[in-house]
Design a protein around this motif. Structure first.
Motif, short mmCIF file in Angstrom:
data_model
loop_
_atom_site.label_atom_id
_atom_site.label_comp_id
_atom_site.label_asym_id
_atom_site.label_seq_id
_atom_site.Cartn_x
_atom_site.Cartn_y
_atom_site.Cartn_z
N LEU B 7 0.83 -1.21 0.00
CA LEU B 7 0.00 0.00 0.00
C LEU B 7 0.86 1.26 0.00
N VAL B 9 4.02 1.59 -0.85
CA VAL B 9 4.77 1.75 -2.10
C VAL B 9 3.86 2.28 -3.20
N GLY B 10 2.60 1.77 -3.22
CA GLY B 10 1.66 2.24 -4.24
C GLY B 10 1.42 3.73 -4.12
N VAL B 11 1.20 4.20 -2.89
CA VAL B 11 0.95 5.64 -2.69
C VAL B 11 2.17 6.44 -3.12
N VAL B 13 4.62 5.63 -5.16
CA VAL B 13 4.82 5.61 -6.62
C VAL B 13 3.81 6.53 -7.30
N GLY B 14 2.55 6.46 -6.83
CA GLY B 14 1.53 7.30 -7.43
C GLY B 14 1.85 8.78 -7.28
N LEU B 15 2.41 9.15 -6.13
CA LEU B 15 2.72 10.56 -5.91
C LEU B 15 3.94 10.99 -6.69
#
Lengths: 299, 110
Positions: B7, B9-11, B13-15
Motif C-alpha cells: 500500500l 509503495v503504491g501511494v 509511486v503514485g505521488l
C-alpha cells in the motif's frame, strides 16, 4: 531441536516462549514446530519464527492476530497477492488525490460562482482578443510604413545618383564620343570651346569632361587672346579632349554639320577629331556646393 | 506486513511518478478506489476474525472494483451518473463504517 542450531539463533529463539505464553496449553501447535523446523535449517531465525507464531495464533484475539500478521514479514502467496492489490489501491488513491488537488480552487465553488468566473474569463478573453487584433493592425501598419520608408530611401538614393551625374559629384560612364581638338597654331579661343559645349548639350550630352575638368551647369570658360584658357578657373591646355556621354549617333552629326563646330575649328587651323565609343568614363569630379541663397521650396 | 508495504509503495509511486490516467478510465477511478477500500476493510475484518482467505479477498476486491465501475458507467449512459455515483459511495461508505466498527471492536475491545 533448537539446541542443535547455531548460537545466533538462540537469541531469537529465547524470545519465543514469551510470545507463546498466552497460548498456554496449545500443545498441538507446539508439536508442529519440530516437524517444520528441519526444513529451513539453513534459513535465519526471523523468517522461521513467524510460522509457529501464526500457527499458534489461530485461536487468538483479533488484536494479537493483527500484531502477528504485521510484524514478522512473511512472503506467502496470500501476502504477495494482497500486497499487489493494495499497491494498485494505493496507486489509484494517490493518482485520484493528486488529480483532485490539482484544480482545488474551483472544486468547492458553487454553480453561480462558476458561471460568474466563466463569464469573467470570457470577457477577459474578448478584451485580450481585441487588444491582440489592435496590436496586430498596428504592427502591420508599422511594417507597411517601414517598407514605404525603405522604398523612399531607395528612390532618394537613386535620385541622388542621377542628380550627382548632372551636378558632377559622381563619376559617370556610358556610350558617347571623344572630341579631340588639337590646337597647333594657338588659334582656339574659349568661345569656340563654349560653342562646342553648347552644341553637345543641344545634342543631348549628359556628362561632359574637358581634359580633367567636369563641365556642369555653372561651368564657365575664360582666357583666350593669348592667355591660357581656363575652365572653372582651372587651366586647360591643348589638345583639348572632350569626353562626352550621350547618344553617339546624335552627338557626332551635331558636331559635323556644315558650319558646325568642326568646320569652324578647321577654318582656324585647328583639327578636331570625333571618335565614337561604347564606353566613355567621365571621372572628373566637382565638390557639391551648397547654394548661398537658393533654397528648395518643396519643403 | 508485505501487504502494508504494498500500500505504502503504491501511494509513493503514485505521488512521485504522476502517471497519466487514460481518459476512458478517469471517471471510474474514484468510485473504484472507494470500492477497493471497502474490499480492503472487509479483508482486514476477516483477518481479525480469523476467517481471512486470500482467494476470497482477491475476488471481492476485483469484483467490487468492476461492479462499481460498471454501475457508474451504466449511470453515465442512463444520464444519472452523478446520482448513481453518490448512491454507490453511500452504500460502500456504510459498509466501510460497519467493517471499521468490527475492526475497532477487535483492536480496542470496545
Amino acid at each position: 531441536m533448537s539446541n542443535d542450531e547455531t548460537p545466533q539463533n538462540d537469541i531469537p529463539e529465547s524470545g519465543r516462549p514469551r510470545r507463546e505464553e498466552p497460548l498456554g496449553k496449545d500443545e498441538p501447535m507446539r508439536k508442529e514446530e519440530p516437524a517444520r523446523e528441519p526444513e529451513p535449517v539453513g534459513e535465519t531465525a526471523p523468517v522461521r519464527e513467524p510460522e509457529p507464531a501464526e500457527a499458534a495464533a489461530a485461536p487468538l484475539t483479533g488484536r494479537q492476530r493483527l500484531a502477528a500478521g504485521l510484524w514478522p514479514p512473511r512472503f506467502s502467496r496470500a501476502q504477495l497477492i494482497v500486497a499487489l492489490l493494495l499497491f494498485v489501491l494505493g496507486l489509484g488513491l494517490a493518482i485520484q488525490v493528486r488529480s483532485t488537488s490539482d484544480s482545488s480552487a474551483l472544486r468547492g465553488a458553487r454553480q453561480e460562482d462558476l458561471v460568474r468566473i466563466l463569464d469573467e474569463l470570457d470577457d477577459r478573453t474578448q478584451r485580450l482578443e481585441d487588444e491582440k487584433s489592435r496590436l496586430e493592425d498596428q504592427r502591420a501598419e508599422l511594417d507597411n510604413s517601414s517598407d514605404q520608408a525603405e522604398e523612399a530611401r531607395k528612390q532618394t538614393r537613386e535620385k541622388e545618383r542621377q542628380l550627382g551625374i548632372l551636378a558632377g559629384t559622381v563619376a559617370a560612364q556610358g556610350p558617347g564620343i571623344t572630341l579631340t581638338i588639337a590646337d597647333g597654331a594657338g588659334a582656339v579661343e574659349s568661345d569656340m570651346l563654349l560653342d562646342a559645349i553648347q552644341e553637345l548639350r543641344a545634342a543631348g550630352a549628359e556628362a561632359i569632361q574637358v581634359n580633367d575638368v567636369r563641365v556642369v551647369a555653372d561651368s564657365y570658360f575664360s582666357g583666350g587672346d593669348g592667355s591660357p584658357i581656363e575652365v572653372d578657373g582651372t587651366k586647360v591646355s591643348p589638345p583639348y579632349v572632350f569626353k562626352v556621354i550621350g547618344k553617339p549617333e546624335d552627338l557626332e552629326p551635331a558636331l559635323n554639320i556644315p558650319g558646325g563646330v568642326v568646320q569652324t575649328l578647321e577654318k582656324e587651323q585647328a583639327t578636331a577629331t570625333v571618335r565614337r565609343s561604347d564606353k566613355i568614363v567621365v571621372d572628373a569630379l566637382r565638390p557639391a556646393e551648397r547654394p548661398d541663397y537658393a533654397r528648395s521650396s518643396s519643403q | 506486513m508485505i501487504a502494508v508495504l504494498g500500500l505504502v509503495v503504491g501511494v509513493v509511486v503514485g505521488l512521485l511518478v504522476r502517471p497519466e490516467v487514460p481518459a476512458v478510465v478517469e471517471p471510474y477511478l474514484p468510485i473504484a478506489v472507494v470500492a477497493a477500500l471497502d474490499a480492503v476493510f472487509g479483508g482486514l475484518r476477516a483477518m481479525l476474525d480469523g476467517i481471512f482467505v486470500d482467494k476470497v479477498f482477491v475476488v471481492s476486491f476485483l469484483s467490487n472494483v468492476v461492479v462499481a465501475a460498471l454501475i457508474v458507467f451504466l449511470g453515465d449512459k442512463l444520464g444519472v451518473g452523478a446520482q448513481l455515483s453518490t448512491g454507490v459511495v453511500v452504500v460502500l461508505g456504510i459498509r466501510i463504517f460497519s467493517n471499521a466498527a468490527a475492526i475497532r471492536r477487535h483492536v480496542f475491545r470496545a
